[in-house]
Design a protein around this motif. Sequence first.
Motif, mmCIF file in Angstrom:
data_model
loop_
_atom_site.group_PDB
_atom_site.id
_atom_site.type_symbol
_atom_site.label_atom_id
_atom_site.label_comp_id
_atom_site.label_asym_id
_atom_site.label_seq_id
_atom_site.Cartn_x
_atom_site.Cartn_y
_atom_site.Cartn_z
ATOM 1 N N PHE A 97 -12.595 2.155 -2.094
ATOM 2 C CA PHE A 97 -11.947 3.112 -1.136
ATOM 3 C C PHE A 97 -12.734 3.929 -0.279
ATOM 4 C CE2 PHE A 97 -10.215 7.580 -0.227
ATOM 5 C CZ PHE A 97 -9.012 6.999 0.372
ATOM 6 N N ARG A 98 -12.507 4.025 1.224
ATOM 7 C CA ARG A 98 -13.446 4.642 1.888
ATOM 8 C C ARG A 98 -12.911 5.816 2.469
ATOM 9 N NH1 ARG A 98 -14.140 -0.555 2.999
ATOM 10 N NH2 ARG A 98 -16.516 -1.550 2.617
ATOM 11 N N LYS A 99 -13.524 7.171 2.365
ATOM 12 C CA LYS A 99 -12.656 8.478 2.992
ATOM 13 C C LYS A 99 -12.267 8.229 4.131
ATOM 14 C CE LYS A 99 -13.744 13.359 3.051
ATOM 15 N NZ LYS A 99 -14.551 14.156 2.821
ATOM 16 N N LYS A 100 -12.875 7.457 5.196
ATOM 17 C CA LYS A 100 -12.805 7.316 6.634
ATOM 18 C C LYS A 100 -11.287 6.809 6.716
ATOM 19 C CE LYS A 100 -15.139 2.828 7.427
ATOM 20 N NZ LYS A 100 -15.787 2.159 8.428
ATOM 21 N N GLU A 101 -10.759 6.122 5.681
ATOM 22 C CA GLU A 101 -9.697 5.338 5.838
ATOM 23 C C GLU A 101 -8.504 6.326 5.627
ATOM 24 O OE1 GLU A 101 -9.463 2.861 2.375
ATOM 25 O OE2 GLU A 101 -10.628 1.169 3.340
ATOM 26 N N LEU A 102 -8.421 7.678 5.244
ATOM 27 C CA LEU A 102 -7.699 8.537 5.393
ATOM 28 C C LEU A 102 -7.353 8.883 7.123
ATOM 29 C CD1 LEU A 102 -8.662 11.068 2.759
ATOM 30 C CD2 LEU A 102 -6.853 9.632 2.599
ATOM 31 N N CYS A 103 -6.131 9.498 7.150
ATOM 32 C CA CYS A 103 -5.605 9.835 8.591
ATOM 33 C C CYS A 103 -6.462 11.229 8.830
ATOM 34 C CB CYS A 103 -4.230 10.296 8.503
ATOM 35 S SG CYS A 103 -3.292 8.645 8.617
ATOM 36 N N SER A 104 -6.590 11.432 10.131
ATOM 37 C CA SER A 104 -7.157 12.693 10.591
ATOM 38 C C SER A 104 -6.117 13.664 10.935
ATOM 39 C CB SER A 104 -7.789 12.307 12.118
ATOM 40 O OG SER A 104 -6.801 12.182 13.097
ATOM 41 N N LYS A 105 -6.346 15.107 10.624
ATOM 42 C CA LYS A 105 -5.687 15.997 10.939
ATOM 43 C C LYS A 105 -4.508 15.863 12.045
ATOM 44 C CE LYS A 105 -5.053 21.130 10.623
ATOM 45 N NZ LYS A 105 -3.825 20.927 11.729
ATOM 46 N N ARG A 106 -5.155 15.543 13.049
ATOM 47 C CA ARG A 106 -4.207 15.162 14.056
ATOM 48 C C ARG A 106 -3.317 14.163 14.124
ATOM 49 N NH1 ARG A 106 -6.540 13.972 20.434
ATOM 50 N NH2 ARG A 106 -4.344 13.825 21.016
ATOM 51 N N GLN A 107 -3.523 13.126 13.317
ATOM 52 C CA GLN A 107 -2.711 12.068 12.969
ATOM 53 C C GLN A 107 -1.590 12.483 12.044
ATOM 54 O OE1 GLN A 107 -5.768 9.277 11.687
ATOM 55 N NE2 GLN A 107 -5.201 7.801 13.140
ATOM 56 N N PHE A 108 -2.009 13.307 10.702
ATOM 57 C CA PHE A 108 -0.962 13.972 9.907
ATOM 58 C C PHE A 108 0.062 14.771 10.663
ATOM 59 C CE2 PHE A 108 -4.041 13.332 6.487
ATOM 60 C CZ PHE A 108 -3.551 12.552 5.668
ATOM 61 N N ASP A 109 -0.275 15.581 11.601
ATOM 62 C CA ASP A 109 0.505 16.482 12.385
ATOM 63 C C ASP A 109 1.283 15.554 13.511
ATOM 64 O OD1 ASP A 109 -0.602 18.511 11.089
ATOM 65 O OD2 ASP A 109 -2.072 19.238 12.692
ATOM 66 N N GLY A 110 1.045 14.456 13.679
ATOM 67 C CA GLY A 110 1.774 13.760 14.763
ATOM 68 C C GLY A 110 2.966 13.020 14.216
ATOM 69 N N LEU A 111 3.223 12.884 12.985
ATOM 70 C CA LEU A 111 4.305 12.251 12.591
ATOM 71 C C LEU A 111 5.621 12.978 12.253
ATOM 72 C CD1 LEU A 111 5.124 9.078 11.676
ATOM 73 C CD2 LEU A 111 4.795 9.791 9.290
ATOM 74 N N ARG A 112 6.547 12.516 12.444
ATOM 75 C CA ARG A 112 7.873 13.354 12.221
ATOM 76 C C ARG A 112 8.739 12.443 11.126
ATOM 77 N NH1 ARG A 112 4.850 16.342 13.810
ATOM 78 N NH2 ARG A 112 5.105 17.966 15.352
ATOM 79 N N VAL A 113 8.957 12.733 10.105
ATOM 80 C CA VAL A 113 9.754 11.929 9.182
ATOM 81 C C VAL A 113 11.275 12.454 9.392
ATOM 82 C CG1 VAL A 113 10.512 11.437 6.713
ATOM 83 C CG2 VAL A 113 7.954 11.444 7.466
ATOM 84 N N VAL A 114 12.298 11.645 9.770
ATOM 85 C CA VAL A 114 13.637 12.003 10.177
ATOM 86 C C VAL A 114 14.297 11.274 9.324
ATOM 87 C CG1 VAL A 114 15.110 12.230 11.941
ATOM 88 C CG2 VAL A 114 12.840 12.043 12.669
ATOM 89 N N LEU A 115 15.299 12.181 8.706
ATOM 90 C CA LEU A 115 16.175 11.475 7.608
ATOM 91 C C LEU A 115 17.569 11.683 8.134
ATOM 92 C CD1 LEU A 115 15.056 13.146 3.991
ATOM 93 C CD2 LEU A 115 14.463 10.847 5.269
ATOM 94 N N VAL A 116 18.461 10.596 8.271
ATOM 95 C CA VAL A 116 19.688 10.647 9.185
ATOM 96 C C VAL A 116 20.903 10.491 8.085
ATOM 97 C CG1 VAL A 116 20.903 9.541 10.994
ATOM 98 C CG2 VAL A 116 18.431 9.473 10.879
ATOM 99 N N ASN A 117 21.632 11.487 8.269
ATOM 100 C CA ASN A 117 23.151 11.187 7.508
ATOM 101 C C ASN A 117 22.590 11.098 5.954
ATOM 102 O OD1 ASN A 117 24.448 11.612 9.888
ATOM 103 N ND2 ASN A 117 24.600 9.629 10.238
ATOM 104 N N THR A 118 21.886 11.704 5.523
ATOM 105 C CA THR A 118 21.419 11.604 4.026
ATOM 106 C C THR A 118 22.729 12.039 3.228
ATOM 107 O OG1 THR A 118 20.161 13.785 4.166
ATOM 108 C CG2 THR A 118 18.970 11.378 3.976
ATOM 109 N N ARG A 119 23.117 11.664 2.066
ATOM 110 C CA ARG A 119 23.980 11.968 1.161
ATOM 111 C C ARG A 119 23.868 12.993 0.061
ATOM 112 N NH1 ARG A 119 28.370 8.574 2.347
ATOM 113 N NH2 ARG A 119 29.452 8.883 0.451
ATOM 114 N N ASN A 120 22.571 12.674 -0.552
ATOM 115 C CA ASN A 120 22.162 13.154 -1.913
ATOM 116 C C ASN A 120 21.073 14.373 -1.479
ATOM 117 O OD1 ASN A 120 21.314 13.975 -4.410
ATOM 118 N ND2 ASN A 120 22.081 12.052 -5.202
ATOM 119 N N PRO A 121 21.118 15.767 -1.748
ATOM 120 C CA PRO A 121 20.132 16.560 -1.575
ATOM 121 C C PRO A 121 18.859 16.273 -2.463
ATOM 122 C CG PRO A 121 21.862 17.809 -2.603
ATOM 123 C CD PRO A 121 22.527 16.437 -2.219
ATOM 124 N N LEU A 122 19.296 15.538 -3.650
ATOM 125 C CA LEU A 122 18.108 15.249 -4.383
ATOM 126 C C LEU A 122 16.992 14.125 -3.766
ATOM 127 C CD1 LEU A 122 19.694 14.976 -7.854
ATOM 128 C CD2 LEU A 122 18.357 16.865 -6.978
#
Length: 225
Positions: A62-87
Amino acid sequence: MPTGLFQAGIHGPGWHILPENSLCYGLPPTQLGATSNARNRAAILSSGAPWLASCCRLETPFRKKELCSKRQFDGLRVVLVNTRNPLNIGAAARAMSNFGFLHLRVVNPFELAFREARSAVGAAPLLAQAEEFKSLAEAVADCSLVVGTSAVGRRGPQHLVRDLRQGGRMIRKRLGRDRVALLFGSEKRGLSNDDLSHCHWLLRIPTREEHRSMNLGQAVAVCLY
């Protein structure tokens, strides 16, 4: 007889660790002496766990450079559509927190009290700050790339479908300069055709053909990893 796959330096009672570069394979004491990769494979097969033999290969450290940069982390939006279970929403938030992606968007959740989900262990702040939207169009309006996840199944998609490895590389390249939305559909039906109309292409996790769909929280974890 159980055979485990462990990180270097970790072992349980009665188990011995054999180094394999970045990974170690825990083998019962009766399998000691297998020091090469090929001999490890043979030892695992004889221990009664042939499913693990495919994992026995020389891994790149494993190489540390394989991790995303802070800018990359901040650029992603995880979108959950019509989810049924709060868990499941809580489990998705926990996975996001594990891997450093902190922007969650929820579109029309069936259960409005999802922010109290007990499954969001260690990710309560992320869940509390999740953005709610009444339509998917609003949720992805500020994203220049929208990727939907799908088990595909019998439905013939009109979009290009990429596997996780190829798609992950493409998303990562875009994250450095653009905002990307990664969409997950409801637990029962996944993303609808209308939802898919907002996507540029689809991402699929390779699974067994006889059981394609995954738990929502697990799918989020696999994709983000």
